[in-house]
Design a protein around this motif. Structure first.
Motif, PDB file in Angstrom:
ATOM      1  N   SER A   1      47.949  81.007  32.837  1.00 22.06           N
ATOM      2  CA  SER A   1      48.609  81.653  33.987  1.00 22.06           C
ATOM      3  C   SER A   1      50.125  81.746  33.839  1.00 22.06           C
ATOM      4  O   SER A   1      50.726  82.749  34.234  1.00 22.06           O
ATOM      5  N   GLY A   2      50.745  80.709  33.295  1.00 23.43           N
ATOM      6  CA  GLY A   2      52.203  80.731  33.148  1.00 23.43           C
ATOM      7  C   GLY A   2      52.632  81.801  32.160  1.00 23.43           C
ATOM      8  O   GLY A   2      53.544  82.592  32.417  1.00 23.43           O
ATOM      9  N   GLU A   3      51.961  81.820  31.040  1.00 23.65           N
ATOM     10  CA  GLU A   3      52.241  82.808  29.991  1.00 23.65           C
ATOM     11  C   GLU A   3      52.032  84.236  30.535  1.00 23.65           C
ATOM     12  O   GLU A   3      52.785  85.154  30.237  1.00 23.65           O
ATOM     13  N   TRP A   4      51.004  84.393  31.354  1.00 14.36           N
ATOM     14  CA  TRP A   4      50.695  85.697  31.942  1.00 14.36           C
ATOM     15  C   TRP A   4      51.825  86.162  32.864  1.00 14.36           C
ATOM     16  O   TRP A   4      52.263  87.305  32.815  1.00 14.36           O
ATOM     17  N   LEU A   5      52.285  85.243  33.716  1.00 16.24           N
ATOM     18  CA  LEU A   5      53.359  85.620  34.640  1.00 16.24           C
ATOM     19  C   LEU A   5      54.605  85.998  33.842  1.00 16.24           C
ATOM     20  O   LEU A   5      55.311  86.955  34.172  1.00 16.24           O
TER      21      LEU A   5
ATOM     22  N   ARG B   1      54.758  87.229  30.707  1.00 19.14           N
ATOM     23  CA  ARG B   1      54.655  88.452  29.899  1.00 19.14           C
ATOM     24  C   ARG B   1      54.230  89.693  30.692  1.00 19.14           C
ATOM     25  O   ARG B   1      54.659  90.789  30.401  1.00 19.14           O
ATOM     26  N   VAL B   2      53.344  89.494  31.662  1.00 20.07           N
ATOM     27  CA  VAL B   2      52.829  90.649  32.415  1.00 20.07           C
ATOM     28  C   VAL B   2      53.489  90.723  33.797  1.00 20.07           C
ATOM     29  O   VAL B   2      53.794  91.805  34.288  1.00 20.07           O
ATOM     30  N   GLY B   3      53.675  89.565  34.398  1.00 23.30           N
ATOM     31  CA  GLY B   3      54.433  89.519  35.639  1.00 23.30           C
ATOM     32  C   GLY B   3      53.725  90.094  36.843  1.00 23.30           C
ATOM     33  O   GLY B   3      54.357  90.652  37.740  1.00 23.30           O
ATOM     34  N   LEU B   4      52.402  89.949  36.900  1.00 22.27           N
ATOM     35  CA  LEU B   4      51.648  90.451  38.053  1.00 22.27           C
ATOM     36  C   LEU B   4      50.637  89.404  38.505  1.00 22.27           C
ATOM     37  O   LEU B   4      49.963  88.798  37.662  1.00 22.27           O
ATOM     38  N   PRO B   5      50.483  89.206  39.815  1.00 26.62           N
ATOM     39  CA  PRO B   5      49.394  88.359  40.285  1.00 26.62           C
ATOM     40  C   PRO B   5      48.073  88.942  39.788  1.00 26.62           C
ATOM     41  O   PRO B   5      47.870  90.156  39.872  1.00 26.62           O
ATOM     42  N   ALA B   6      47.199  88.081  39.278  1.00 26.87           N
ATOM     43  CA  ALA B   6      45.977  88.604  38.647  1.00 26.87           C
ATOM     44  C   ALA B   6      44.854  87.593  38.794  1.00 26.87           C
ATOM     45  O   ALA B   6      45.083  86.426  39.130  1.00 26.87           O
ATOM     46  N   LYS B   7      43.638  88.056  38.569  1.00 27.43           N
ATOM     47  CA  LYS B   7      42.502  87.132  38.481  1.00 27.43           C
ATOM     48  C   LYS B   7      41.478  87.706  37.526  1.00 27.43           C
ATOM     49  O   LYS B   7      41.107  88.873  37.617  1.00 27.43           O
ATOM     50  N   SER B   8      41.025  86.857  36.632  1.00 28.38           N
ATOM     51  CA  SER B   8      40.006  87.268  35.669  1.00 28.38           C
ATOM     52  C   SER B   8      38.708  86.521  35.955  1.00 28.38           C
ATOM     53  O   SER B   8      38.695  85.556  36.709  1.00 28.38           O
ATOM     54  N   GLY B   9      37.637  86.982  35.331  1.00 26.65           N
ATOM     55  CA  GLY B   9      36.343  86.324  35.502  1.00 26.65           C
ATOM     56  C   GLY B   9      35.554  86.351  34.211  1.00 26.65           C
ATOM     57  O   GLY B   9      35.834  87.174  33.322  1.00 26.65           O
ATOM     58  N   VAL B  10      34.548  85.465  34.099  1.00 25.80           N
ATOM     59  CA  VAL B  10      33.826  85.328  32.824  1.00 25.80           C
ATOM     60  C   VAL B  10      32.936  86.524  32.475  1.00 25.80           C
ATOM     61  O   VAL B  10      32.479  86.629  31.349  1.00 25.80           O
ATOM     62  N   SER B  11      32.693  87.420  33.418  1.00 22.38           N
ATOM     63  CA  SER B  11      31.909  88.606  33.077  1.00 22.38           C
ATOM     64  C   SER B  11      32.793  89.721  32.522  1.00 22.38           C
ATOM     65  O   SER B  11      32.304  90.801  32.205  1.00 22.38           O
ATOM     66  N   GLY B  12      34.092  89.471  32.420  1.00 20.17           N
ATOM     67  CA  GLY B  12      34.992  90.459  31.807  1.00 20.17           C
ATOM     68  C   GLY B  12      35.797  91.261  32.812  1.00 20.17           C
ATOM     69  O   GLY B  12      36.531  92.167  32.438  1.00 20.17           O
ATOM     70  N   GLY B  13      35.682  90.933  34.091  1.00 24.33           N
ATOM     71  CA  GLY B  13      36.476  91.626  35.111  1.00 24.33           C
ATOM     72  C   GLY B  13      37.880  91.048  35.155  1.00 24.33           C
ATOM     73  O   GLY B  13      38.093  89.874  34.863  1.00 24.33           O
ATOM     74  N   LEU B  14      38.817  91.891  35.521  1.00 21.93           N
ATOM     75  CA  LEU B  14      40.212  91.450  35.649  1.00 21.93           C
ATOM     76  C   LEU B  14      40.886  92.345  36.674  1.00 21.93           C
ATOM     77  O   LEU B  14      40.807  93.572  36.582  1.00 21.93           O
TER      78      LEU B  14
ATOM     79  N   MET C   1      47.312  83.680  43.208  1.00 24.57           N
ATOM     80  CA  MET C   1      46.914  84.440  42.009  1.00 24.57           C
ATOM     81  C   MET C   1      48.041  84.434  40.968  1.00 24.57           C
ATOM     82  O   MET C   1      47.797  84.334  39.769  1.00 24.57           O
ATOM     83  N   ALA C   2      49.285  84.563  41.437  1.00 23.84           N
ATOM     84  CA  ALA C   2      50.410  84.643  40.497  1.00 23.84           C
ATOM     85  C   ALA C   2      50.546  83.356  39.689  1.00 23.84           C
ATOM     86  O   ALA C   2      50.867  83.387  38.505  1.00 23.84           O
ATOM     87  N   THR C   3      50.284  82.222  40.327  1.00 21.92           N
ATOM     88  CA  THR C   3      50.499  80.952  39.609  1.00 21.92           C
ATOM     89  C   THR C   3      49.235  80.398  38.970  1.00 21.92           C
ATOM     90  O   THR C   3      49.318  79.598  38.045  1.00 21.92           O
ATOM     91  N   CYS C   4      48.053  80.807  39.464  1.00 21.26           N
ATOM     92  CA  CYS C   4      46.814  80.152  39.020  1.00 21.26           C
ATOM     93  C   CYS C   4      45.705  81.112  38.600  1.00 21.26           C
ATOM     94  O   CYS C   4      44.594  80.664  38.307  1.00 21.26           O
ATOM     95  N   GLY C   5      45.950  82.402  38.597  1.00 22.48           N
ATOM     96  CA  GLY C   5      44.843  83.359  38.475  1.00 22.48           C
ATOM     97  C   GLY C   5      44.256  83.555  37.090  1.00 22.48           C
ATOM     98  O   GLY C   5      43.150  84.071  36.958  1.00 22.48           O
ATOM     99  N   MET C   6      44.994  83.154  36.049  1.00 20.92           N
ATOM    100  CA  MET C   6      44.542  83.480  34.691  1.00 20.92           C
ATOM    101  C   MET C   6      44.170  82.211  33.922  1.00 20.92           C
ATOM    102  O   MET C   6      44.558  82.022  32.773  1.00 20.92           O
ATOM    103  N   TYR C   7      43.390  81.356  34.585  1.00 24.01           N
ATOM    104  CA  TYR C   7      42.959  80.097  33.968  1.00 24.01           C
ATOM    105  C   TYR C   7      44.177  79.340  33.452  1.00 24.01           C
ATOM    106  O   TYR C   7      45.250  79.416  34.058  1.00 24.01           O
ATOM    107  N   ASP C   8      44.038  78.687  32.302  1.00 28.59           N
ATOM    108  CA  ASP C   8      45.183  77.900  31.826  1.00 28.59           C
ATOM    109  C   ASP C   8      46.180  78.746  31.027  1.00 28.59           C
ATOM    110  O   ASP C   8      47.048  78.210  30.345  1.00 28.59           O
TER     111      ASP C   8
END
Ligand code: GLU
Length: 412
Positions: free
Chosen positions: A250-254, A256-269, A241-248
């Motif tokens: 993911s690097g920027e997310w790690l 700026r936010v620094g948390l393993p994450a996963k998003s989805g197209v229905s708006g969940g995160l 999740m930390a390296t791949c969870g936020m689509y393309d």
């Protein structure tokens, strides 16, 4: 075990503040390529947070159900890892960020193996690994696992499933490409239908925060106490999740936010602060990278304000918390940040629920009290005093917390 906190506690209030500020953000588009998803309420916005002690906090539409979509992926990856182990799963799906869109044909040239389990190809390959004698049995395994993570029985939104099944040719094509390359463990139509069903499982932001917290709590659901997956599997899932969870993004997310994450197209995160919190948001409009606009902004703000970035130096002196029954005292030691303060104020609230008696907060051995922790504790003490349950605070920070002095750093 888990309890719900009402609207008058400072953590809920902090979430409500984020919710209020970001509720006016109206950028992004609701996903429409699955026709049924286009019906989502673009104004819907929920936030939820669950601590490792199972304390639950929420703001806005945290009780509104929506389909998991890609947020299901880390949990089904966890199921495959739990059933088969990392080595076997890694034969079928990699762990490298693809840097490509979620539905890209992102397969390794020589093996045909998808790059990771967070993009569609990798998720379909992962779902194909779930064992079961029949498709129904396989799906029951998936649903039971997602439900155990959530701590309640989840269900499927049949309309969303039918809508994706009717339009999901690109995912079926990915399935056939992988099967042709030898990297899909079962029939492509079976794998994609199971995948569409897992994407159509319905949950709320409040559920998702429990699911995220379970990953952050070493695989133990902090609300039900159930061991859902091993600690080892939880670590493996969080890593991907930390390296791949936020689509393309993911690097920027790690960064700026620094948390393993996963998003989805229905708006969940979902985002996980290991050993601290599980956080979830729901808000349908997505940015150009496919991530929910309000959810991503909320996580950026929460990570910053609560000091949750993974790479942040832990404060010196691990905090501990004891309740001294004879003195009626909550005793804290070490460095208090947001996480530790949340535990202190929950302990204080629990004590106030007991019949009247002295209430003491002993901070004598607290080494550092950061600004967020101070604000939370002060708000709690003010509220308890207003309710006729004043707390005697002892220790160097006492005067600041009870408002008789201006705020300055704690020095001992
Ligand atoms: N069911 C969706 C699809 O495969 C999930 C995509 C996502 O949430 O990223 O297209």
């Amino acid at each position: 075990m888990g309890d719900d906190h009402g609207s008058d506690d400072p953590v809920t209030e902090a979430l409500a503040g984020v919710h209020r500020r970001l509720g006016t953000l109206d950028d992004g588009e609701v996903a429409a390529y699955i026709p049924e998803l286009a019906r989502a309420d673009r104004a819907g916005f929920g936030l939820a947070l669950v601590s490792m002690d199972g304390h639950r906090y929420a703001a806005g539409d945290a009780g509104v159900p929506f389909t998991l979509q890609s947020v299901s992926k880390p949990f089904v990856y966890a199921l495959a890892l739990a059933e088969l182990g990392l080595d076997e799963v890694s034969r079928w799906v990699g762990a490298e960020p693809s840097g490509e869109a979620f539905n890209a044909i992102s397969l390794e040239e020589d093996t045909g193996r998808p790059s990771n389990a967070m993009v569609n190809a990798g998720a379909i390959a992962t779902t194909a690994l779930v064992p079961g004698a029949t498709p129904a049995e396989r799906f029951e395994r998936v649903l039971a696992c997602l439900s155990a993570f959530a701590g309640r029985r989840l269900d499927v939104d049949e309309a969303v499933h039918a809508s994706e099944a009717a339009t999901g040719d690109r995912n079926r094509a990915l399935g056939y490409l992988m099967r042709g390359a030898g990297s899909l463990a079962c029939d492509p139509l079976l794998a994609t239908d199971l995948y569409f069903r897992q994407c159509a499982v319905r949950a709320t932001a409040a559920d998702l925060a429990v699911m995220a917290a379970t990953l952050g709590n070493g695989g133990v659901n902090p609300v039900t106490g159930e061991l859902v997956v091993s600690g080892e599997v939880a670590v493996q899932v969080l890593s991907v999740m930390a390296t791949c969870g936020m689509y393309d993004a993911s690097g920027e997310w790690l960064l700026r936010v620094g948390l393993p994450a996963k998003s989805g197209v229905s708006g969940g995160l979902i985002a996980v602060s290991p050993a601290r919190f599980g956080v979830a948001c729901w808000s349908p409009p997505l940015d150009v990278t496919g991530n929910p606009v309000r959810g991503a902004a909320a996580l950026r703000e929460l990570s910053e304000r609560f000091g949750l970035h993974l790479m942040r130096n832990p404060a010196p002196g691990t905090p501990t918390l004891d309740v001294d029954g004879t003195r009626g005292a909550v005793v804290a030691r070490g460095a208090l940040d947001f996480t530790a303060a949340e535990r202190v104020l929950s302990a204080l609230r629990e004590r106030t629920a007991a019949p009247a008696g002295p209430l003491v907060l002993d901070l004598t051995r607290v080494t550092v009290l950061d600004a967020m922790a101070e604000a939370l504790l002060r708000a709690t003490l003010d509220r308890l005093a207003a309710r006729g349950r004043p707390v005697t605070v002892v220790g160097p920070a006492a005067e600041r917390l009870t408002g008789r002095h201006t705020v300055r750093p704690v020095d001992g």
